[in-house]
Design an enzyme around this catalytic site. Structure first.
Site, PDB file in Angstrom:
ATOM      1  N   ARG A 128       0.857  -1.202   0.000  1.00 50.85           N
ATOM      2  CA  ARG A 128       0.000   0.000   0.000  1.00 50.85           C
ATOM      3  C   ARG A 128       0.892   1.251   0.000  1.00 50.85           C
ATOM      4  NH1 ARG A 128      -4.803  -2.212   2.302  1.00 50.85           N
ATOM      5  NH2 ARG A 128      -6.137  -0.630   1.403  1.00 50.85           N
ATOM      6  N   GLN A 133      -0.244   2.949  -5.729  1.00 52.92           N
ATOM      7  CA  GLN A 133      -1.629   3.370  -5.506  1.00 52.92           C
ATOM      8  C   GLN A 133      -2.569   2.992  -6.660  1.00 52.92           C
ATOM      9  OE1 GLN A 133      -1.537   7.457  -4.317  1.00 52.92           O
ATOM     10  NE2 GLN A 133      -2.758   7.022  -2.508  1.00 52.92           N
ATOM     11  N   ASP A 136      -3.687  -0.638  -6.465  1.00 53.85           N
ATOM     12  CA  ASP A 136      -4.184  -1.063  -5.159  1.00 53.85           C
ATOM     13  C   ASP A 136      -5.624  -1.573  -5.282  1.00 53.85           C
ATOM     14  OD1 ASP A 136      -4.929  -1.375  -2.553  1.00 53.85           O
ATOM     15  OD2 ASP A 136      -4.369   0.632  -1.895  1.00 53.85           O
ATOM     16  N   SER A 139      -7.907  -1.461  -2.148  1.00 50.40           N
ATOM     17  CA  SER A 139      -8.611  -0.195  -1.895  1.00 50.40           C
ATOM     18  C   SER A 139      -9.803  -0.039  -2.837  1.00 50.40           C
ATOM     19  CB  SER A 139      -7.660   0.998  -2.066  1.00 50.40           C
ATOM     20  OG  SER A 139      -6.786   1.068  -0.972  1.00 50.40           O
ATOM     21  N   TYR A 235      -1.233   0.387   9.797  1.00 50.68           N
ATOM     22  CA  TYR A 235      -2.320  -0.560  10.078  1.00 50.68           C
ATOM     23  C   TYR A 235      -2.582  -0.631  11.574  1.00 50.68           C
ATOM     24  CZ  TYR A 235      -2.431  -2.366   5.339  1.00 50.68           C
ATOM     25  OH  TYR A 235      -2.608  -2.483   3.998  1.00 50.68           O
TER      26      TYR A 235
HETATM   27  P1  NAD Z   1      -8.435  -2.574   6.940  1.00 51.09           P
HETATM   28  O1  NAD Z   1      -9.450  -3.108   5.989  1.00 51.09           O
HETATM   29  O2  NAD Z   1      -7.222  -3.382   7.217  1.00 51.09           O
HETATM   30  O3  NAD Z   1      -9.145  -2.284   8.353  1.00 51.09           O
HETATM   31  C1  NAD Z   1     -10.276  -1.433   8.434  1.00 51.09           C
HETATM   32  C2  NAD Z   1     -10.158  -0.514   9.613  1.00 51.09           C
HETATM   33  O4  NAD Z   1     -10.391  -1.225  10.836  1.00 51.09           O
HETATM   34  C3  NAD Z   1      -8.802   0.179   9.789  1.00 51.09           C
HETATM   35  O5  NAD Z   1      -8.961   1.573   9.654  1.00 51.09           O
HETATM   36  C4  NAD Z   1      -8.385  -0.232  11.202  1.00 51.09           C
HETATM   37  O6  NAD Z   1      -7.690   0.816  11.887  1.00 51.09           O
HETATM   38  C5  NAD Z   1      -9.716  -0.523  11.847  1.00 51.09           C
HETATM   39  N1  NAD Z   1      -9.638  -1.315  13.081  1.00 51.09           N
HETATM   40  C6  NAD Z   1      -8.871  -2.387  13.365  1.00 51.09           C
HETATM   41  N2  NAD Z   1      -9.076  -2.804  14.626  1.00 51.09           N
HETATM   42  C7  NAD Z   1     -10.024  -1.984  15.164  1.00 51.09           C
HETATM   43  C8  NAD Z   1     -10.655  -1.926  16.418  1.00 51.09           C
HETATM   44  N3  NAD Z   1     -10.359  -2.771  17.418  1.00 51.09           N
HETATM   45  N4  NAD Z   1     -11.569  -0.943  16.628  1.00 51.09           N
HETATM   46  C9  NAD Z   1     -11.875  -0.061  15.645  1.00 51.09           C
HETATM   47  N5  NAD Z   1     -11.314  -0.079  14.422  1.00 51.09           N
HETATM   48  C10 NAD Z   1     -10.377  -1.034  14.181  1.00 51.09           C
HETATM   49  O7  NAD Z   1      -8.026  -1.104   6.548  1.00 51.09           O
HETATM   50  P2  NAD Z   1      -7.647  -0.511   5.127  1.00 51.09           P
HETATM   51  O8  NAD Z   1      -8.782   0.182   4.546  1.00 51.09           O
HETATM   52  O9  NAD Z   1      -6.998  -1.591   4.321  1.00 51.09           O
HETATM   53  O10 NAD Z   1      -6.576   0.587   5.551  1.00 51.09           O
HETATM   54  C11 NAD Z   1      -5.531   0.238   6.456  1.00 51.09           C
HETATM   55  C12 NAD Z   1      -4.404   1.247   6.401  1.00 51.09           C
HETATM   56  O11 NAD Z   1      -3.806   1.292   5.123  1.00 51.09           O
HETATM   57  C13 NAD Z   1      -4.826   2.669   6.714  1.00 51.09           C
HETATM   58  O12 NAD Z   1      -3.808   3.271   7.478  1.00 51.09           O
HETATM   59  C14 NAD Z   1      -4.910   3.319   5.399  1.00 51.09           C
HETATM   60  O13 NAD Z   1      -4.751   4.710   5.443  1.00 51.09           O
HETATM   61  C15 NAD Z   1      -3.734   2.634   4.721  1.00 51.09           C
HETATM   62  N6  NAD Z   1      -3.846   2.700   3.258  1.00 51.09           N
HETATM   63  C16 NAD Z   1      -2.820   3.290   2.572  1.00 51.09           C
HETATM   64  C17 NAD Z   1      -2.899   3.380   1.197  1.00 51.09           C
HETATM   65  C18 NAD Z   1      -1.785   4.020   0.406  1.00 51.09           C
HETATM   66  O14 NAD Z   1      -0.942   4.647   0.981  1.00 51.09           O
HETATM   67  N7  NAD Z   1      -1.742   3.845  -0.875  1.00 51.09           N
HETATM   68  C19 NAD Z   1      -3.993   2.891   0.526  1.00 51.09           C
HETATM   69  C20 NAD Z   1      -5.024   2.285   1.262  1.00 51.09           C
HETATM   70  C21 NAD Z   1      -4.933   2.190   2.641  1.00 51.09           C
END
Ligand code: NAD
Length: 393
Positions: A128, A133, A136, A139, A235
Site C-alpha cells: 500500500r 496506488q 491497489d 482499496s 495498520y
Molecule cells: P483494513 O481493511 O485493514 O481495516 C479497516 C479498519 O479497521 C482500519 O482503519 C483499522 O484501523 C480498523 N480497526 C482495526 N481494529 C479496530 C478496532 N479494534 N476498533 C476499531 N477499528 C479497528 O483497513 P484498510 O482500509 O486496508 O486501511 C488500512 C491502512 O492502510 C490505513 O492506514 C490506510 O490509510 C492505509 N492505506 C494506505 C494506502 C496508500 O498509501 N496507498 C492505501 C489504502 C490504505
C-alpha cells in the site's frame, strides 16, 4: 504475449478480471487477448463488446488456459474436490497468473501453483505505497464494499435515512455508526452522509479523526488508555485483552444509540476484532440493523454468520460475503484498471520481464521457478502459522 481472461465460476462471483476498454489497450500494445465465452456477461460486458475491443472469444477453457502466457483472474484458480473445474492443472507450466489468490487463506493453492511451475502474483499483496496506488485493488474493492454496505443498510432499515418534514409530521434522520474507518469505512460514512443520515465514525487509529470529520461525520473518541494503536505501516494493531475490554465498554452506549451500525474493522493476518458482543446487541433498539463487512474474517459482531441474515432481539444482522460482486460493473472496471497498471510493471517491450528488485513485484509474487517465494505463505505451508482471515496483506 497471449493473455487470457477466463469466466469466474466461483459461487456469487459476478466480476470479470478485464473489461473491454482494458482489452483494447492490451491489443493496441500488440498482445493477443482471448476471453472465455460469456466471461463478462454477469458484469454486463458482452462477448460482442470484447470482440469489438479486439479480443478473440474462446469457448474451450482447456485451450484458453493451456495456450496462454498469462491468465488474468479475479479470484484464486479453482481446484480441489467440489470445484467446477481444475484450473490449476489447466495452466501451462511456465505461464503466469494474476488474481486475488488469497495465499494465506489458501496456501494449498500456492503449493499446487509452485508444483506446476506457474509464476503467480496476488493482487492483495501489492504494497500500500504511493507508487503502487494505481494498482491497489484492495482499496478499489473496499471502496465498492463500503458503498454497497451503506445501501444494504439503508434498504434493510425499516425507516427513512434523511430528515423529512411532511404533512404527516417531521421524521428525524437515521443515526448511523461506522466502526473501522479504513477505505471501506470512510466510503460507508460518505455514502450514508449523502443519503441524509447523521453519522458517527470510530476507529482505533486516532489519525482518522480528520478524515471522518471532513466527510461531515462525528469522530467517536474513546479513551482506551493505549498509545500505540497502529504499526509503522499505518495498520491497526491487535489490542491487548484489557484495552479491548475497555473498548467494548466504551462502545456499548455508542452502539445502543445507532439505528444502523456498519462494521469494517480488520487487522491484517488475524481474525477481525470483536466490537459488538451479544450483550451489546441486546442493548440496541428494536428494528436496528448491523451490516458486518468483516463477516468473512470472523465478523465484528458476535452474532454474525457469514452469508446469512440473523435476527436477534429485533436487531437484523447482515454478514454479506463478497459484497463487491454485487456491483459487478464498477468492481470489474476498477479491478481491471488496477491489473492493467500492474501489468505495466511486468511487461516490458511486449515480453514479461521480472525485476525482483522492484518492491511491488517482489511483494506480490507468490510462486516463481517452481517455489513459493512469498515468505508468509511459505511459513503457513510449513505450518509455522495458522491460516486466518482473507486478504493476506
Ligand atoms: P483494513 O481493511 O485493514 O481495516 C479497516 C479498519 O479497521 C482500519 O482503519 C483499522 O484501523 C480498523 N480497526 C482495526 N481494529 C479496530 C478496532 N479494534 N476498533 C476499531 N477499528 C479497528 O483497513 P484498510 O482500509 O486496508 O486501511 C488500512 C491502512 O492502510 C490505513 O492506514 C490506510 O490509510 C492505509 N492505506 C494506505 C494506502 C496508500 O498509501 N496507498 C492505501 C489504502 C490504505
Amino acid at each position: 504475449m497471449k493473455i487470457s481472461i477466463p469466466k469466474e465460476l466461483a459461487p456469487l462471483e459476478l466480476r470479470v478480471a478485464l473489461v473491454p476498454d482494458s482489452v483494447a489497450r492490451l491489443v493496441k500494445q500488440g498482445h493477443e487477448v482471448c476471453v472465455e465465452t460469456g466471461a463478462g456477461e454477469r458484469a454486463s460486458f458482452t462477448d460482442a463488446a470484447y470482440q469489438a475491443a479486439g479480443a478473440q472469444i474462446v469457448s474451450d477453457p482447456a485451450a484458453l488456459f493451456g495456450e496462454s502466457d498469462l491468465v488474468l483472474k479475479v479470484g484464486a484458480p479453482l481446484c480441489g474436490p467440489g470445484a467446477a473445474r481444475d484450473e490449476v492443472s489447466m495452466l501451462r507450466p511456465g505461464s503466469a497468473l494474476i488474481g486475488f489468490l488469497e495465499p494465506l487463506m489458501r496456501p494449498d493453492v500456492a503449493v499446487l501453483l509452485a508444483a506446476r511451475s506457474v509464476t503467480s502474483f496476488s493482487m492483495e499483496l501489492v504494497p500500500r505505497t504511493t507508487r503502487a496506488q494505481n494498482m491497489d485493488a484492495l482499496s478499489s474493492m473496499a471502496t465498492v464494499a463500503g458503498y454497497k454496505a451503506a445501501l444494504l443498510g439503508a434498504s434493510t432499515l425499516p425507516r427513512f435515512f434523511p430528515m423529512l418534514v411532511t404533512a404527516a409530521g417531521t421524521i428525524p434522520p437515521a443515526h448511523v455508526l461506522v466502526l473501522g474507518a479504513g477505505v471501506a469505512g470512510l466510503q460507508a460514512i460518505a455514502t450514508t452522509r449523502r443519503l441524509g443520515a447523521v453519522v458517527e465514525g470510530y476507529d482505533v487509529r486516532p489519525a482518522v479523526k480528520e478524515e471522518i470529520e471532513s466527510l461531515g461525520a462525528t469522530f467517536v473518541e474513546l479513551d482506551l488508555g493505549a498509545k500505540d494503536t497502529q504499526d509503522a505501516g499505518g495498520y491497526a494493531k491487535e489490542l491487548s485483552g484489557d484495552t479491548h475490554q475497555r473498548e467494548l465498554q466504551l462502545l456499548a452506549p455508542v452502539v445502543a444509540r445507532a439505528d444502523l451500525v456498519i462494521t469494517t474493522a480488520r487487522i491484517p493476518g488475524v481474525p477481525a476484532p470483536m466490537l459488538i458482543t451479544e450483550e451489546m446487541v441486546k442493548g440496541m433498539k428494536y428494528g436496528s440493523v448491523i451490516v458486518d463487512l468483516a463477516a468473512d474474517t470472523g465478523g465484528n459482531c458476535a452474532l454474525t454468520r457469514a452469508g446469512e441474515v440473523v435476527v436477534a432481539n429485533g436487531v437484523t444482522i447482515l454478514g454479506p460475503v463478497n459484497i463487491v460482486a454485487q456491483l459487478p460493473i464498477h468492481a470489474s472496471q476498477m479491478y481491471s484498471k488496477n491489473v492493467l497498471n500492474f501489468l505495466g510493471l511486468l511487461i516490458k517491450d511486449g515480453v514479461m520481464t521480472l525485476n525482483f528488485e522492484d518492491d511491488i513485484l517482489k511483494g506480490s509474487c507468490v510462486t516463481h521457478g517452481g517455489k513459493i517465494v512469498h515468505q508468509r505463505t511459505r511459513e503457513r505451508v510449513e505450518g509455522a502459522t495458522q491460516p486466518v482471515g482473507a486478504g493476506g496483506k
